[in-house]
Design an enzyme around this catalytic site. Sequence first.
Site, PDB file in Angstrom:
ATOM      1  N   ASP A  90      -9.105  -4.431  -5.800  1.00 40.52           N
ATOM      2  CA  ASP A  90      -8.602  -3.440  -4.853  1.00 40.52           C
ATOM      3  C   ASP A  90      -9.200  -2.072  -5.175  1.00 40.52           C
ATOM      4  O   ASP A  90      -8.879  -1.470  -6.196  1.00 40.52           O
ATOM      5  CB  ASP A  90      -7.070  -3.394  -4.940  1.00 40.52           C
ATOM      6  CG  ASP A  90      -6.442  -2.530  -3.866  1.00 40.52           C
ATOM      7  OD1 ASP A  90      -7.157  -1.763  -3.195  1.00 40.52           O
ATOM      8  OD2 ASP A  90      -5.202  -2.622  -3.692  1.00 40.52           O
ATOM      9  N   SER A 122       0.835  -1.191   0.000  1.00 41.03           N
ATOM     10  CA  SER A 122       0.000   0.000   0.000  1.00 41.03           C
ATOM     11  C   SER A 122       0.879   1.253   0.000  1.00 41.03           C
ATOM     12  O   SER A 122       1.711   1.416  -0.892  1.00 41.03           O
ATOM     13  CB  SER A 122      -0.966  -0.044   1.187  1.00 41.03           C
ATOM     14  OG  SER A 122      -1.953   0.948   1.066  1.00 41.03           O
ATOM     15  N   HIS A 180      -7.651  -5.121  -1.392  1.00 45.72           N
ATOM     16  CA  HIS A 180      -6.414  -4.456  -0.980  1.00 45.72           C
ATOM     17  C   HIS A 180      -5.492  -5.383  -0.194  1.00 45.72           C
ATOM     18  O   HIS A 180      -4.308  -5.112  -0.063  1.00 45.72           O
ATOM     19  CB  HIS A 180      -6.760  -3.213  -0.159  1.00 45.72           C
ATOM     20  CG  HIS A 180      -5.623  -2.259  -0.004  1.00 45.72           C
ATOM     21  ND1 HIS A 180      -4.896  -1.768  -1.069  1.00 45.72           N
ATOM     22  CD2 HIS A 180      -5.082  -1.687   1.107  1.00 45.72           C
ATOM     23  CE1 HIS A 180      -3.959  -0.949  -0.633  1.00 45.72           C
ATOM     24  NE2 HIS A 180      -4.041  -0.886   0.686  1.00 45.72           N
TER      25      HIS A 180
END
Length: 334
Positions: free
Chosen positions: A273, A187, A308
């Site tokens: 995501d 991320s 994610h």
Amino acid sequence: MPAFDLPLPELERYRPPLDEPVGFDAFWRDTLKGAAQAEPLVSVRPVETGLRLIRTWDVTFRGFAGDPVRAWFSRPAHAPDALPAVVEFAGYGRGRGLPHERLTWVNAGYAHLLMDNRGQGDQYGNGGATPDPHAQAPGGPGPAVRGLLAPHDHHYRRLITDAVRAVTAVRALPGVDPSRTAAVGNSQGGGLALAVAGLVPDLAAALVTAPLLCGIRRALDLTDQGPYGEIAAYLSVHRGAEGAAYDTLAHMEGVSFARRAQAPAHFGVGLRDTVCPPSGAYAAFNQYAELTGTAPRKEIHAYPFNGHEGGDAVHVRRQLDWLAEVLEVSREPA
């Protein structure tokens, strides 16, 4: 959430045009030059963690503008040799937390530095210990919008500089083989690892999962989740500030860093995501190293039914196997 970005065959070919600032290289050259004038390490203090097989130190190094940045440095307790190093960057809103939280890399036999995120640490996890003394410029409360109206003021200018300096710092620590240093992150951490790959020419490897700051303009059109949602919310109030914001974000664009990278690279992405849309990761992967005249080893793993979290532990195992091969690390038990 079903898949919402481009179909996988299109992602595999996706190479969007870049709105790259003319002064991108000079901006980062001058920024890093200003940060490199002092020795990296401020202090290295051993800490008691209750873990008998791992030794840990509380490290403070000099980041952007010489500011003190905290990190945890760990290595296997009985490893006598200089070890390859993994520098790990945490996700958005997290700090370095507690030293026993992230043990995968050190248990795999690496020296491990986990960098604190300046001015973050209050949204998830177990906190941080690094303030950001330069956060007074106009912008919203979240890190992604601090100083959004000018590249020199933006939070990610400082955080990316810290990330580059973390590599310098780990190479100065005892028990580290500086020639075998990898950058790792998911991320926001993935975006930082990618930026490091573009700014540190002798990095040994980059492991980038679900990277933030890649394909930023498209992400702002696709999602209101996470940091991109914070940027959209700010611009919904500050109407007419889009031009300045887009210019600032173009200086932080992960695809531009990817194009300048040289290290072998391992990517991971969940195709559902909605926090960091997969088209950004593929844009970076497909243009990785295209400006450097090199052809480093690279691979990407897509997880069609994951968001994610990506491949989660399955992907970490792939990372472990790949990095051991790239850095020529023995996988025999110690």
